[in-house]
Write an enzyme that holds these catalytic residues in place. Structure first.
Site, PDB file in Angstrom:
ATOM      1  N   LYS A 153       0.826  -1.213   0.000  1.00 11.50           N
ATOM      2  CA  LYS A 153       0.000   0.000   0.000  1.00 11.50           C
ATOM      3  C   LYS A 153       0.864   1.269   0.000  1.00 11.50           C
ATOM      4  O   LYS A 153       2.082   1.214   0.245  1.00 11.50           O
ATOM      5  CB  LYS A 153      -0.934  -0.044   1.207  1.00 11.50           C
ATOM      6  CG  LYS A 153      -1.938  -1.206   1.156  1.00 11.50           C
ATOM      7  CD  LYS A 153      -2.931  -1.146   2.307  1.00 11.50           C
ATOM      8  CE  LYS A 153      -3.939  -2.288   2.227  1.00 11.50           C
ATOM      9  NZ  LYS A 153      -4.953  -2.209   3.301  1.00 11.50           N
ATOM     10  N   ASN A 163      -2.095   0.164   6.663  1.00 16.00           N
ATOM     11  CA  ASN A 163      -1.550  -1.068   7.253  1.00 16.00           C
ATOM     12  C   ASN A 163      -0.667  -1.862   6.272  1.00 16.00           C
ATOM     13  O   ASN A 163      -0.549  -3.077   6.358  1.00 16.00           O
ATOM     14  CB  ASN A 163      -2.676  -1.918   7.857  1.00 16.00           C
ATOM     15  CG  ASN A 163      -3.720  -2.301   6.835  1.00 16.00           C
ATOM     16  OD1 ASN A 163      -3.568  -2.022   5.650  1.00 16.00           O
ATOM     17  ND2 ASN A 163      -4.775  -2.962   7.278  1.00 16.00           N
ATOM     18  N   TYR A 185     -12.361  -2.069  -4.009  1.00 19.23           N
ATOM     19  CA  TYR A 185     -12.888  -2.197  -2.644  1.00 19.23           C
ATOM     20  C   TYR A 185     -14.416  -2.139  -2.607  1.00 19.23           C
ATOM     21  O   TYR A 185     -14.984  -1.828  -1.576  1.00 19.23           O
ATOM     22  CB  TYR A 185     -12.288  -1.111  -1.745  1.00 19.23           C
ATOM     23  CG  TYR A 185     -10.915  -1.469  -1.203  1.00 19.23           C
ATOM     24  CD1 TYR A 185     -10.727  -2.594  -0.389  1.00 19.23           C
ATOM     25  CD2 TYR A 185      -9.810  -0.683  -1.478  1.00 19.23           C
ATOM     26  CE1 TYR A 185      -9.478  -2.919   0.118  1.00 19.23           C
ATOM     27  CE2 TYR A 185      -8.548  -1.005  -0.969  1.00 19.23           C
ATOM     28  CZ  TYR A 185      -8.398  -2.127  -0.170  1.00 19.23           C
ATOM     29  OH  TYR A 185      -7.163  -2.456   0.337  1.00 19.23           O
ATOM     30  N   THR A 235      -5.662  -6.938  10.745  1.00 17.96           N
ATOM     31  CA  THR A 235      -5.931  -5.651  10.081  1.00 17.96           C
ATOM     32  C   THR A 235      -5.409  -4.473  10.906  1.00 17.96           C
ATOM     33  O   THR A 235      -4.759  -3.572  10.378  1.00 17.96           O
ATOM     34  CB  THR A 235      -7.465  -5.480   9.869  1.00 17.96           C
ATOM     35  OG1 THR A 235      -7.969  -6.657   9.252  1.00 17.96           O
ATOM     36  CG2 THR A 235      -7.770  -4.271   9.016  1.00 17.96           C
ATOM     37  N   HIS A 290      -2.190  -5.496   1.475  1.00 19.42           N
ATOM     38  CA  HIS A 290      -3.468  -6.172   1.238  1.00 19.42           C
ATOM     39  C   HIS A 290      -3.174  -7.603   0.831  1.00 19.42           C
ATOM     40  O   HIS A 290      -2.219  -7.844   0.086  1.00 19.42           O
ATOM     41  CB  HIS A 290      -4.243  -5.490   0.094  1.00 19.42           C
ATOM     42  CG  HIS A 290      -5.375  -6.338  -0.421  1.00 19.42           C
ATOM     43  ND1 HIS A 290      -6.621  -6.338   0.168  1.00 19.42           N
ATOM     44  CD2 HIS A 290      -5.422  -7.269  -1.412  1.00 19.42           C
ATOM     45  CE1 HIS A 290      -7.393  -7.231  -0.461  1.00 19.42           C
ATOM     46  NE2 HIS A 290      -6.692  -7.808  -1.429  1.00 19.42           N
ATOM     47  N   ARG A 338      -1.953 -14.357   4.553  1.00 13.84           N
ATOM     48  CA  ARG A 338      -2.750 -13.708   5.616  1.00 13.84           C
ATOM     49  C   ARG A 338      -2.026 -13.854   6.959  1.00 13.84           C
ATOM     50  O   ARG A 338      -2.024 -12.936   7.769  1.00 13.84           O
ATOM     51  CB  ARG A 338      -4.152 -14.325   5.706  1.00 13.84           C
ATOM     52  CG  ARG A 338      -5.030 -14.134   4.490  1.00 13.84           C
ATOM     53  CD  ARG A 338      -5.587 -12.775   4.288  1.00 13.84           C
ATOM     54  NE  ARG A 338      -6.427 -12.290   5.357  1.00 13.84           N
ATOM     55  CZ  ARG A 338      -7.097 -11.129   5.313  1.00 13.84           C
ATOM     56  NH1 ARG A 338      -7.005 -10.343   4.248  1.00 13.84           N
ATOM     57  NH2 ARG A 338      -7.833 -10.733   6.311  1.00 13.84           N
ATOM     58  N   GLU A 344      -9.309 -10.833  -7.866  1.00 11.07           N
ATOM     59  CA  GLU A 344      -8.410  -9.689  -7.678  1.00 11.07           C
ATOM     60  C   GLU A 344      -7.213  -9.759  -8.638  1.00 11.07           C
ATOM     61  O   GLU A 344      -6.772  -8.739  -9.169  1.00 11.07           O
ATOM     62  CB  GLU A 344      -7.950  -9.622  -6.217  1.00 11.07           C
ATOM     63  CG  GLU A 344      -9.099  -9.270  -5.281  1.00 11.07           C
ATOM     64  CD  GLU A 344      -8.757  -9.359  -3.801  1.00 11.07           C
ATOM     65  OE1 GLU A 344      -9.646  -9.065  -2.990  1.00 11.07           O
ATOM     66  OE2 GLU A 344      -7.618  -9.724  -3.443  1.00 11.07           O
ATOM     67  N   ARG A 368       2.337  -6.389   9.314  1.00  6.68           N
ATOM     68  CA  ARG A 368       1.593  -5.240   9.848  1.00  6.68           C
ATOM     69  C   ARG A 368       2.096  -4.832  11.230  1.00  6.68           C
ATOM     70  O   ARG A 368       2.158  -3.650  11.541  1.00  6.68           O
ATOM     71  CB  ARG A 368       0.100  -5.551   9.843  1.00  6.68           C
ATOM     72  CG  ARG A 368      -0.478  -5.450   8.421  1.00  6.68           C
ATOM     73  CD  ARG A 368      -1.843  -6.043   8.332  1.00  6.68           C
ATOM     74  NE  ARG A 368      -2.548  -5.661   7.105  1.00  6.68           N
ATOM     75  CZ  ARG A 368      -3.724  -6.159   6.757  1.00  6.68           C
ATOM     76  NH1 ARG A 368      -4.327  -7.058   7.524  1.00  6.68           N
ATOM     77  NH2 ARG A 368      -4.314  -5.770   5.645  1.00  6.68           N
ATOM     78  N   PHE A 426     -15.701   3.757   6.518  1.00  3.84           N
ATOM     79  CA  PHE A 426     -14.341   4.175   6.163  1.00  3.84           C
ATOM     80  C   PHE A 426     -14.052   4.080   4.658  1.00  3.84           C
ATOM     81  O   PHE A 426     -12.932   4.328   4.229  1.00  3.84           O
ATOM     82  CB  PHE A 426     -13.299   3.373   6.958  1.00  3.84           C
ATOM     83  CG  PHE A 426     -13.373   1.873   6.773  1.00  3.84           C
ATOM     84  CD1 PHE A 426     -12.820   1.266   5.655  1.00  3.84           C
ATOM     85  CD2 PHE A 426     -13.973   1.074   7.739  1.00  3.84           C
ATOM     86  CE1 PHE A 426     -12.881  -0.108   5.471  1.00  3.84           C
ATOM     87  CE2 PHE A 426     -14.030  -0.314   7.570  1.00  3.84           C
ATOM     88  CZ  PHE A 426     -13.485  -0.899   6.436  1.00  3.84           C
TER      89      PHE A 426
END
Ligand code: GDP
Length: 140
Positions: A11, A114, A51, A93, A117, A87, A128, A104, A59
């Site tokens: 990100k 964070n 998203y 998160t 993704h 993950r 995706e 993270r 948010f």
């Protein structure tokens, strides 16, 4: 042994702090191969489309602004149980809840910024991946 593919984004908070290589090293040491990768700046429309499942969340607007605030690195990762494995190494998160040693926990600035993704299921991974990459761009 289930060899799987998952989709990853580094990100804008990660690219801003020049962490692409550092995070990629963590990905590779978890036995995930980066089989496609590109750096790009998302348009607002792309972020909103990516998203869309969060469109109703409070948010959503902030998240889309954040995701367009700087370059991202989109990736396809391949390896054994890639979806769950990634993950795991991403962490929760909210970095405050992320386990020691996760990406993270180590790098995230906030629940929003964070750093990474990762797809939450093989089905979403396939969607995706095809949102960002053509088959020709993925070299396993
Ligand atoms: P993930 O699967 O761990 O990335 O988490 P989610 O799918 O629930 O949320 C998607 C992304 O939205 C997260 O990675 C964060 O960047 C952002 N996000 C999640 N919860 C919040 C929140 O409460 N506030 C803000 N501003 N962003 C959030």
């Amino acid at each position: 042994m289930t060899i799987q593919r998952t989709f990853s984004i580094l990100k804008p908070d990660a690219t801003r702090r020049n962490l692409t290589g550092t995070i990629n090293a963590k990905i590779e040491s978890a036995n995930l191969r980066i089989i496609a990768q590109k750096r790009l700046k998302l348009s607002l429309a792309q972020a909103q489309a990516f998203y869309t499942v969060h469109a109703e969340r409070a948010f959503f607007g902030e998240l889309c602004q954040f995701m367009t605030s700087g370059p991202v690195v989109a990736q396809v990762l391949e390896g054994e149980n890639a979806v769950a494995n990634y993950r795991d190494i991403m962490g929760a998160t909210n970095p405050a809840n992320a386990a020691e040693g996760t990406i993270r926990r180590e790098f995230a600035e906030s629940i929003e910024a964070n750093s990474v993704h990762g797809s939450d299921s093989p089905e979403n991974a396939a969607k995706e991946i095809s949102f960002f990459f053509s088959d020709l761009e993925i070299v396993g």
